[in-house]
Design a protein around this motif. Structure first.
Motif, PDB file in Angstrom:
ATOM      1  N   SER A  44      41.703  34.553  49.058  1.00 53.31           N
ATOM      2  CA  SER A  44      42.825  34.983  49.888  1.00 53.31           C
ATOM      3  C   SER A  44      43.286  36.350  49.413  1.00 53.31           C
ATOM      4  N   VAL A  45      43.408  37.292  50.337  1.00 52.62           N
ATOM      5  CA  VAL A  45      43.815  38.657  50.015  1.00 52.62           C
ATOM      6  C   VAL A  45      45.097  38.961  50.783  1.00 52.62           C
ATOM      7  N   PHE A  46      46.174  39.296  50.040  1.00 56.07           N
ATOM      8  CA  PHE A  46      47.462  39.579  50.663  1.00 56.07           C
ATOM      9  C   PHE A  46      47.894  41.010  50.338  1.00 56.07           C
ATOM     10  N   ASP A  47      48.491  41.652  51.312  1.00 52.35           N
ATOM     11  CA  ASP A  47      49.091  42.978  51.145  1.00 52.35           C
ATOM     12  C   ASP A  47      50.499  42.860  51.713  1.00 52.35           C
ATOM     13  N   TYR A  48      51.429  42.406  50.885  1.00 49.76           N
ATOM     14  CA  TYR A  48      52.742  41.984  51.368  1.00 49.76           C
ATOM     15  C   TYR A  48      53.442  43.037  52.219  1.00 49.76           C
ATOM     16  N   ASP A  49      53.495  44.259  51.729  1.00 48.72           N
ATOM     17  CA  ASP A  49      54.283  45.310  52.384  1.00 48.72           C
ATOM     18  C   ASP A  49      53.424  46.344  53.104  1.00 48.72           C
ATOM     19  N   LYS A  50      52.135  46.032  53.283  1.00 49.73           N
ATOM     20  CA  LYS A  50      51.203  46.952  53.938  1.00 49.73           C
ATOM     21  C   LYS A  50      51.136  48.292  53.215  1.00 49.73           C
ATOM     22  N   ARG A  51      51.196  48.242  51.890  1.00 53.05           N
ATOM     23  CA  ARG A  51      51.119  49.461  51.079  1.00 53.05           C
ATOM     24  C   ARG A  51      49.857  49.500  50.225  1.00 53.05           C
ATOM     25  N   LYS A  52      48.907  48.646  50.554  1.00 57.82           N
ATOM     26  CA  LYS A  52      47.625  48.569  49.855  1.00 57.82           C
ATOM     27  C   LYS A  52      47.799  48.166  48.391  1.00 57.82           C
ATOM     28  N   LYS A  53      48.834  47.370  48.144  1.00 60.47           N
ATOM     29  CA  LYS A  53      49.054  46.785  46.831  1.00 60.47           C
ATOM     30  C   LYS A  53      48.581  45.333  46.924  1.00 60.47           C
ATOM     31  N   TYR A  54      47.279  45.143  46.754  1.00 61.47           N
ATOM     32  CA  TYR A  54      46.635  43.880  47.094  1.00 61.47           C
ATOM     33  C   TYR A  54      46.857  42.812  46.021  1.00 61.47           C
ATOM     34  N   ARG A  55      46.910  41.577  46.500  1.00 64.38           N
ATOM     35  CA  ARG A  55      46.937  40.407  45.619  1.00 64.38           C
ATOM     36  C   ARG A  55      45.770  39.498  46.019  1.00 64.38           C
ATOM     37  N   LEU A  56      44.922  39.180  45.027  1.00 67.57           N
ATOM     38  CA  LEU A  56      43.751  38.350  45.247  1.00 67.57           C
ATOM     39  C   LEU A  56      44.012  36.971  44.648  1.00 67.57           C
ATOM     40  N   PHE A  57      44.021  35.946  45.484  1.00 69.48           N
ATOM     41  CA  PHE A  57      44.271  34.578  45.043  1.00 69.48           C
ATOM     42  C   PHE A  57      42.938  33.831  44.947  1.00 69.48           C
ATOM     43  N   VAL A  58      42.644  33.345  43.745  1.00 69.72           N
ATOM     44  CA  VAL A  58      41.412  32.604  43.476  1.00 69.72           C
ATOM     45  C   VAL A  58      41.780  31.152  43.222  1.00 69.72           C
ATOM     46  N   THR A  59      41.237  30.246  44.045  1.00 67.91           N
ATOM     47  CA  THR A  59      41.559  28.828  43.950  1.00 67.91           C
ATOM     48  C   THR A  59      40.456  28.087  43.211  1.00 67.91           C
ATOM     49  N   GLN A  60      40.863  27.316  42.192  1.00 70.16           N
ATOM     50  CA  GLN A  60      39.920  26.465  41.444  1.00 70.16           C
ATOM     51  C   GLN A  60      40.515  25.065  41.363  1.00 70.16           C
ATOM     52  N   GLY A  61      40.098  24.208  42.289  1.00 74.47           N
ATOM     53  CA  GLY A  61      40.625  22.853  42.300  1.00 74.47           C
ATOM     54  C   GLY A  61      42.109  22.854  42.579  1.00 74.47           C
ATOM     55  N   LYS A  62      42.922  22.485  41.584  1.00 71.96           N
ATOM     56  CA  LYS A  62      44.383  22.451  41.744  1.00 71.96           C
ATOM     57  C   LYS A  62      45.070  23.653  41.100  1.00 71.96           C
ATOM     58  N   ASN A  63      44.263  24.623  40.653  1.00 67.15           N
ATOM     59  CA  ASN A  63      44.807  25.820  40.015  1.00 67.15           C
ATOM     60  C   ASN A  63      44.617  27.047  40.903  1.00 67.15           C
ATOM     61  N   VAL A  64      45.541  27.998  40.779  1.00 63.22           N
ATOM     62  CA  VAL A  64      45.453  29.264  41.498  1.00 63.22           C
ATOM     63  C   VAL A  64      45.603  30.398  40.493  1.00 63.22           C
ATOM     64  N   LEU A  65      44.647  31.323  40.506  1.00 66.01           N
ATOM     65  CA  LEU A  65      44.691  32.500  39.637  1.00 66.01           C
ATOM     66  C   LEU A  65      44.982  33.708  40.509  1.00 66.01           C
ATOM     67  N   LEU A  66      45.806  34.635  40.007  1.00 66.77           N
ATOM     68  CA  LEU A  66      46.229  35.779  40.806  1.00 66.77           C
ATOM     69  C   LEU A  66      45.823  37.076  40.123  1.00 66.77           C
ATOM     70  N   TYR A  67      45.136  37.950  40.895  1.00 64.03           N
ATOM     71  CA  TYR A  67      44.669  39.247  40.393  1.00 64.03           C
ATOM     72  C   TYR A  67      45.134  40.339  41.349  1.00 64.03           C
ATOM     73  N   ASP A  68      45.215  41.566  40.823  1.00 60.38           N
ATOM     74  CA  ASP A  68      45.506  42.689  41.711  1.00 60.38           C
ATOM     75  C   ASP A  68      44.201  43.254  42.282  1.00 60.38           C
ATOM     76  N   GLY A  69      44.300  44.313  43.059  1.00 58.09           N
ATOM     77  CA  GLY A  69      43.121  44.861  43.719  1.00 58.09           C
ATOM     78  C   GLY A  69      42.121  45.467  42.772  1.00 58.09           C
ATOM     79  N   ARG A  70      42.489  45.697  41.505  1.00 59.02           N
ATOM     80  CA  ARG A  70      41.569  46.251  40.516  1.00 59.02           C
ATOM     81  C   ARG A  70      41.006  45.179  39.584  1.00 59.02           C
TER      82      ARG A  70
END
Length: 806
Positions: free
Chosen positions: A577-603
């Motif tokens: 899942s890739v989110f850009d909350y404010d349309k400013r290209k400040k991306y958030r990458l959500f990685v799902t593993q079973g019942k866990n979610v890991l969050l990374y930026d665009g880099r």
């Protein structure tokens, strides 16, 4: 028994080899006396693009082509990202001899055939291995980081130890485009003819020709140069002249076989060069008829030809014809006259002109037209007055858009003459169907001491009726299609490309005209859709997605963008899942593993401050971002709980009723959250947490898709679009999809059983000319410059189809 090319390379590496030290580049092993030198920049793409091209597919029926492909069958056992040079020529026994050179560095070679033997082979101090692949023998050796091979030991020895004298050939080949699908170098004896006029053999035209080739399914585009070193080559008759606009298409009937146009800025300079080529005394038979022309040429028909002169001073040219004023008749207001010098053009303008019975002529605007009979002249007049010349035809306009408007030589051929040209060069009587190639063009543009070369061989677009659906192309992959093909934005052209994966986990990027740009071997299947991000905020888009153990970000060329791919030991269980909350290209990458979610930026760096740790059970759909009013909501869902969070992972909404949720996504519908339960009911949750459940007679096998105002649900053969319930034929349907394009809503589903794609509007009305053939869900967009929509779907097991809705 398993065999690998890698083990073969190990054997080569332990051999010691004494070779000429100056031969240390790939170009050093180009054979100057080759009939052809084939440059392949990407072997994998070369195989796919040539295999999908309709023109090349037609050639595959000929014995010449079969011999060629059988000779080079060993290429099917080689997989390499490095460029290839392949030398091809006939030996003294008229057998096809070849050699190749490529780099070993970073190359991956596989020999998949079970029928293979290898043994050392010595050639005058040269360490060689003899390889038998399915009864085809090749001899290979190495020089530094190069691998060189041939089917002929004498030729291989010459490549290493002989003086190949290929400096001039190397210089020409270095002009080739490294991004082309493939490039070809032709020696002057490699082709018989390039013109319909057989009095101009290729070896007379020039010493050599090199061109880059761009290949799509319906088109071949050739772009290159030619250079001749002396006046004995016909191309040099244009020396010290400037090409002019080619205007013969304005006078060429659309029912002709094509035309040959010759231009120059000064006829006297051109004629002096031509006389030297023909070894003719320039004093003999001088005439003022040609003094003011900037173009001449020949229009071809199946029985005769017509000569046309294009003058810049029609009054002066008419004066040169004062002695030729015997009128035959008046046809549609145009006077037809007798001409008393029937062999003038063949004699003065050979070898370009073949007509030797020019006994009649007429004048239309700046064009003076000569023929052997009045029927030919009348045909020209009729088509000109009816505006049915080649210049008026859309298929000619289509190919001329890709050519230079000014050229020294321009040849245009209809399907019949294109076939004759091909069969003549391939020495075959095989019937080739080129009926869809309404117009093909070849041009040379003289420039200093060389000439540019362009050619277009392209299938003509069929005239389509309004509201019809036409198949644009059908591309075959190397293996069966794995997932639903989708459109992705080409940030350079502002149009759309196609991205798809096959069952070997190879990812393909394909242009909107059917050319495979690249392939990328992935470690697993892509989960869900591929997203596009602008990582560097410079307008250049990358492809972001997850496979079961990796998160990839690829650039436009299919290369990994560092620090990606990110590797995970635990399995990734939902699409990225890739989110850009404010349309400013400040991306958030959500990685799902079973019942866990890991969050990374665009880099690829972990985001701090996201406080959600884990759920009590596995998530059954991918994380979603919904914006209602001015608030952001992150939505995670398991079978028994719906998490509605803020950006930091804290609970923003707590549903007041627990439900058993399906694996369908959550949508924003009328400023509420909506999804389905496992029982097939619609569940609505307000931003205050209030929960309502509505029975829509869905089964547990249901799907849901929505915009903020349009809700679409589906189960079995029932499709609900807003308040409309459609009872489809019984079948096996893909989940309904919703597309919002130019403020209009389209809903699609595909019956995989009957292989029918259905497309409806928001009122449940089936669109005109649907259903059409397809075997998967579709993606729908406007992918090119026109206003029509296109969609892509899977066709046969290993192919994808692109349709246009006219």
């Amino acid at each position: 028994m398993k065999h690998s090319w890698y083990s073969f390379l190990i054997i080569l590496l332990i051999f010691s080899c004494e070779s000429a030290p100056e031969k240390n580049t790939m170009e050093d092993f180009i054979y100057a006396d080759s009939d052809f030198v084939l440059t392949i920049n990407n072997l994998d793409n070369f195989k796919s693009n040539t295999g999908n091209n309709n023109f090349i597919e037609s050639l595959s029926k000929t014995e010449h082509y079969k011999t060629f492909t059988e000779t080079l069958n060993f290429l099917n056992q080689i997989k390499s990202q490095q460029p290839f040079y392949i030398n091809l020529f006939k030996d003294q026994k008229d057998s096809l001899t070849y050699s190749f050179v490529t780099k070993l560095t970073d190359s991956v070679f596989t020999l998949d055939s079970l029928k293979i033997t290898r043994e050392p082979y010595q050639l005058k101090g040269l360490a060689v291995e003899k390889v038998n692949i399915d009864k085809q023998i090749i001899y290979v050796s190495k020089q530094g980081d190069l691998l060189i091979g041939s089917n002929n030991t004498s030729h291989l020895e010459d490549l290493f130890n002989g003086n190949t004298k290929n400096a001039s050939v190397k210089k020409i080949i270095q002009t080739q485009d490294k991004d082309a699908s493939f490039s070809v170098y032709l020696n002057n004896g490699s082709l018989k003819h390039i013109f319909k006029n057989t009095t101009i053999p290729f070896k007379t035209l020039t010493n050599n020709l090199t061109f880059d080739t761009e290949v799509s399914q319906n088109e071949l585009v050739l772009t290159g140069i030619t250079k001749a070193t002396d006046s004995s080559s016909l191309i040099n008759v244009f020396k010290n002249t400037l090409p002019q606009d080619n205007q013969l298409a304005q006078i060429t009937p659309s029912n002709s076989d094509g035309f040959l146009s010759i231009t120059f800025n000064e006829f006297s300079v051109f004629k002096d060069n031509l006389d030297r080529f023909n070894t003719v005394d320039t004093i003999t038979k001088n005439t003022t008829l040609f003094d003011n022309i900037i173009e001449f040429g020949e229009l071809y028909t199946d029985t005769t030809s017509v000569v046309v002169l294009n003058t810049i001073d029609v009054i002066a040219t008419k004066e040169a014809l004062l002695s030729e004023q015997e009128k035959i008749e008046d046809f549609r207001g145009v006077n037809l006259y007798k001409f008393s010098k029937p062999d003038l053009f063949k004699e003065q303008l050979k070898p370009f002109i073949t007509l030797d019975k020019a006994t009649k002529y007429c004048i239309i605007n700046q064009f003076i037209i000569f023929a052997s009979n009045t029927d030919a002249l009348e045909n020209v007049i009729i088509n000109y007055q009816n505006q049915t010349t080649l210049n008026d035809r859309p298929y000619y306009k289509d190919i001329s858009a890709g050519l230079s408007s000014q050229s020294s030589i321009l040849q245009v051929l209809n399907p019949t003459n294109l076939e004759q040209l091909v069969t003549s060069n391939l020495n075959t009587k095989q019937d080739l169907d080129f009926s869809k190639y309404k117009s093909s063009a070849f041009q040379f543009i003289y420039d200093g001491d060389f000439a540019h070369f362009n050619a277009i061989i392209k299938q003509s677009k069929n005239t389509v009726a309004e509201n019809s659906i036409t198949e644009i192309f059908n591309i075959k992959l190397d293996n069966d299609v794995l997932n639903t093909p989708q459109f992705v934005k080409n940030y350079r052209t502002k149009q759309q490309n196609i991205i798809v994966q096959d069952v070997t986990n190879k990812l393909y990027l394909i242009t909107n005209d059917g050319k495979i740009l690249w392939k990328k071997q992935l470690h697993g299947p892509v989960l869900g859709r591929i997203e596009q991000i602008d990582m560097y905020k410079n307008g250049r888009l990358q492809y972001a997605f997850a496979t079961p153990n990796r998160v990839y970000v690829l650039d436009r060329n299919g290369n990994d963008v560092k620090p990606f791919p990110m590797k995970f030991s635990d399995q990734i269980t939902q699409p990225l899942s890739v989110f850009d909350y404010d349309k400013r290209k400040k991306y958030r990458l959500f990685v799902t593993q079973g019942k866990n979610v890991l969050l990374y930026d665009g880099r690829g760096k972990k985001v701090k401050g996201f406080n959600f740790k884990s759920a009590k059970e596995d998530f059954n759909s991918q994380p979603q971002h919904i914006r209602i009013g001015r608030k952001d909501y992150l939505v995670f869902k398991t079978e028994h709980k719906l998490y509605i969070l803020d950006r930091r992972g804290k609970t923003r909404v707590t549903p007041k009723t627990n439900l058993n949720y399906s694996n369908q996504p959550v949508f924003d519908y009328n400023s509420d959250f909506i999804t389905t339960t496992k029982e097939g009911k619609l569940a609505t949750i307000t931003t205050k947490g209030a929960v309502s459940v509505m029975d829509k007679n869905l089964t547990d096998n249901n799907s849901l898709v929505s915009t903020t105002k349009t809700l679409v649900s589906q189960s079995n053969n029932l499709l609900n679009i807003k308040d409309h319930t459609l009872e489809l034929d019984f079948g096996t349907y893909t989940p309904a999809q919703l597309f919002l394009i130019d403020n209009k809503i389209y809903i699609s589903t595909t019956d995989k059983q009957t292989q029918k794609v259905l497309l409806y509007d928001s009122n449940g009305v089936l669109q005109d000319n649907f259903p059409v053939y397809g075997t998967s869900a579709i993606d729908l967009k406007n992918i090119d410059k026109d206003s029509n929509l296109e969609f892509v779907t899977k066709g046969e097991n290993n192919s994808i189809l692109v349709y246009k809705i006219n």
